[in-house]
Design an enzyme around this catalytic site. Structure first.
Site, short mmCIF file in Angstrom:
data_model
loop_
_atom_site.label_atom_id
_atom_site.label_comp_id
_atom_site.label_asym_id
_atom_site.label_seq_id
_atom_site.Cartn_x
_atom_site.Cartn_y
_atom_site.Cartn_z
N ASP A 534 0.77 -1.11 -0.04
CA ASP A 534 0.15 0.00 -0.18
C ASP A 534 0.92 1.35 0.08
O ASP A 534 2.14 1.05 0.34
CB ASP A 534 -1.03 0.00 1.30
N GLU A 614 22.04 -22.70 -17.51
CA GLU A 614 21.04 -21.80 -16.56
C GLU A 614 22.10 -20.59 -15.96
O GLU A 614 21.62 -19.61 -16.15
CB GLU A 614 20.63 -22.50 -15.19
#
Ligand code: GLA
Length: 733
Positions: A534, A614
């Site tokens: 928020d 990777e």
């Protein structure tokens, strides 16, 4: 001039919007306009007075039955005034019933932005085009004052609102509801766009029409919550990313909240927003003030992208204080999904070694390094390093990590206490438990009573002690449960309705103290992922862990919803392993990287257990992110497709503010046997310039900005499930 006051009419102008209110001949502060920038016309001519029957008449109206607050658009409607719609205030001023009637008292204006006592608020410097208007209303009978605060951010199309209640009567006043803002619209044909969800599925986007009656969103959880976000949009029916009127409302508050939108009997819409009032009451002693949190409102006549840009720019420049908002964020690796509770210094150092070799910047040590904490059943509150588990001191570990050229970050969950902890054994009354009752547990833990000063002092002392013991540059501040019964042993029975708000004030107090002491600290907010994402938290933390769901495909929706209000540099996003730990999905490594680059980038896996292929991809991803970090951190963000509506692919773009550079990412979310061509149009480029376009680092051609924006770019055909690609366009010198 952002604020113009003439003949009791207050007109607030931003570059592209105007907001107007007026003191009418009865002394009521009525709302007359919010929308596209206009002049200072007195818009009260649009209010139709009529005797509508069963609508109360205030004493000032005497026999004038056509005057009722029941249909008047108001700045701050209150309960008990003959207005039966959703309201901003319910208060007992001494009579035993909630009964209040507000009339205009005075006003003042000044350059700069008001601040709020003990609460986050947007700020401005003396060089900014920002002004404040404070209008004071008074109860018709009692010396009870309501100060309405307005902050006008001209260059951002943002107006903030907050409220301070002042008790100048000689007795205590009881508040049972206080909303921070009200907006009145004289039509009802609005859609509400809101962001609902659950743990690991935060900020799903939903668009619903308002109807006659009340549409309501709230969090009663003591946090802003995973379930609903304190940000909401009202949009015209035909509004989309590029056109249509829309209004945004963001509450700068991290506790429970309440938003109601009502379409009334005369087809007007009213929206109110503020602190959750389900369990709220507040005793306001004579002489005291109560401050309600700020709402940041914005208006866009040009659709949702513009509305989001208003918020992103305003939050980045006038809400987030951290020095890190302007600095390149470290690419981090967090050990949570790599090891969970099962680690020691050896394991961590192996991850750090790889991180350093692959070009990352920081190791973050997550949960489990303190007290007796080998599972989530114990240890919270005991913020003492478990050296036996680590095999060394924290300082030794941090020094070694620093020695590899990496920064060090650490996880805390300061607001919590486990029953199996030394802290609980010493201070059982510090946990929020209603006397004589069994506690409601969440993740097998209890909530510390953050309203208490002794608890706040303890938390500060522990945080500071750990911070001072080693070179820690980042902290992840977590909060892993909802608050059930909010009880404080320090408050009398009849004042327990204050606990939830006092809790948030206590939390903000500790966060403020932490940042005052360590102004360079990179604080990352977290609450089981994005349960406290928020605008209030952004005042303290420039980034927030967006979700515990690290699946790249689900993150498309979560990050899409989050992007409506919050700048993407606040969205913390990591590449994790496959099958994904939350939903078992397998996605290409490349796609996971592209999705994590939508926000503030990092990894959440055991780098020491990766294949060479990777590792090579990690190296390239880190390079790409670092090369373009300015675009990702400071560029304008465009949602090009919606993962809710478009099931074939999701696309988004960052364009830098001067339009000379942009990055467009696409993730394919469905496959077809005979796929149709897919074209995506760029945004935010310079029409007359020529761009060199790369796809996944390989040149694909040169196009004008006009071609890219009006024609678009052809997408490649996906070769596997959840394939993806990243385009980069740059003006040719
Ligand atoms: C929460 C966080 C996770 C992790 C765990 C540790 O769920 O969101 O990222 O830190 O806590 O317990």
């Amino acid at each position: 001039m952002g604020i113009i006051v003439e003949n009791n009419i207050f007109t607030l102008h931003t570059n592209n919007s105007s907001y107007q209110m007026k003191v009418d001949d009865k002394g009521s502060l009525i709302h007359t306009y919010y929308g596209k920038r206009t002049d200072e016309t007195d818009y009260s001519y649009l209010i139709a007075l009529a005797d509508r029957g069963f609508s109360g008449n205030v004493p000032q109206a005497q026999d004038e039955r056509t005057y009722s607050l029941d249909f008047m658009p108001q700045e701050f409607p209150v309960w008990g005034s003959g207005d039966y719609r959703v309201n901003c205030l319910q208060t007992d001023l001494g009579s035993g019933v909630n009964d209040c009637l507000l009339v205009f008292d005075s006003y003042k204006t000044y350059t700069g932005k008001y601040a709020l006592q003990a609460l986050p608020a947007m700020f401005a410097s003396e060089h900014d085009k920002v002004e404040t208007l404070e209008i004071t209303l008074k109860d018709y009978h009692e010396a009870f004052y309501v100060h309405l605060l307005y902050g006008v951010f001209e260059d951002y199309d943002v107006i903030t609102r907050a409220v301070v209640l002042e008790n100048k009567t000689d007795q205590n006043i009881i508040l049972s509801r206080i909303m921070s803002a009200c907006l009145e619209l004289n039509t009802s044909d609005w859609d509400m766009i809101h962001f609902y969800g659950r743990h690991a599925e935060e900020r799903e986007t939903e668009r619903v029409p308002l109807f006659h009656g009340i549409t309501e969103l709230k969090s009663t959880r003591g946090t802003s919550s995973h379930q609903h976000n304190p940000f909401v949009i009202l949009a015209e029916k035909n509004a989309n990313e590029d056109m249509g009127e829309c209004y945004g409302f963001s509450l700068l508050y991290s506790g429970g909240f309440h938003m109601q939108a009502e379409v009334d009997q005369t087809c007007q819409a009213r929206l109110v927003m503020g602190i959750d009032d389900s369990d709220f009451s507040w005793e306001l002693p004579s002489g005291a003030c109560f401050t309600a949190p700020e709402v940041c409102m914005s208006y866009s006549a040009l659709g949702l992208s513009k509305l989001s840009h208003n918020y992103h720019n305003a939050f980045l420049n006038h809400l987030i204080r951290s020095k890190w908002k302007d600095k390149q964020r470290p690419v981090l690796v967090n050990n949570w999904e790599a090891t969970y509770f099962d680690f020691n210094a050896g394991k961590l150092l192996k991850i750090a070694e790889e991180a350093s070799a692959l070009g990352l910047d920081m190791l973050v040590l997550d949960d489990g390094w303190f007290g007796k904490r080998d599972s989530d059943y114990s240890g919270l509150g005991d913020w003492v390093v478990n050296e036996e588990k680590l095999g060394c001191s924290l300082k030794q570990l941090v020094d070694e990590v620093n020695g590899m050229g990496l920064m060090f970050g650490i996880w805390f969950e300061p607001e919590m206490i486990s029953e199996d902890s030394d802290l609980y054994r010493a201070h059982p009354d510090w946990a929020m438990i209603v006397p004589g009752r069994e506690p409601i547990r969440g993740r097998s833990q209890l909530v510390l009573d953050m309203t208490r000063e002794d608890v706040q002092e303890y938390v500060k002392e522990r945080l500071f002690a750990i911070m001072d013991s080693a070179n820690i540059q980042y902290m992840k501040w977590d909060m892993n449960r909802s608050i059930a019964a909010a009880y404080s042993a320090k408050l009398s029975g009849k004042r327990q309705g204050e606990v939830r708000h006092r809790y948030i004030l206590g939390l903000y107090h500790v966060l403020e103290a932490l940042l005052q002491r360590y102004p360079d600290l990179l604080l990352e907010g977290c609450s089981g992922g994005g349960g406290r994402f928020d605008a209030g938290m952004l005042y303290y933390s420039p980034q927030i862990w967006c979700s515990d769901n690290t699946d790249a495909v689900e993150r498309l929706r979560i990050q899409y919803g989050t992007s409506f209000a919050y700048p993407m540099s606040t969205v913390s996003a990591h590449v994790s392993v496959c099958p994904n730990h939350q939903n078992g999905r397998v996605t290409p490594f490349k796609t996971r990287g592209i999705c994590a680059m939508q926000g503030t980038f990092g990894y959440e896996l055991d780098l020491s257990k990766m294949t060479d292929e990777e590792k090579d991809m990690v190296r390239k991803q880190v390079q790409t992110f670092k090369q373009h970090y300015r675009l990702f951190q400071f560029g304008d963000y465009y949602r090009l497709t919606s993962p809710v509506d478009n099931h074939d692919y999701t696309a988004w773009e960052y364009a830098n503010k001067n339009g000379e550079e942009a990055c467009l990412s696409v993730v394919f979310t469905d496959l077809h046997g005979n796929p149709v061509p897919q074209i995506v149009k760029w945004k935010g480029l310079l029409a007359n310039r020529e761009y060199k376009v790369l796809r996944d680092m390989e040149p694909v051609g040169k196009y004008t900005g006009t071609a890219l924006m009006q024609g678009g770019i052809l997408l490649p055909i996906p070769k596997e499930n959840y394939d993806s690609c990243q385009f980069y366009a740059c003006v040719e010198e």
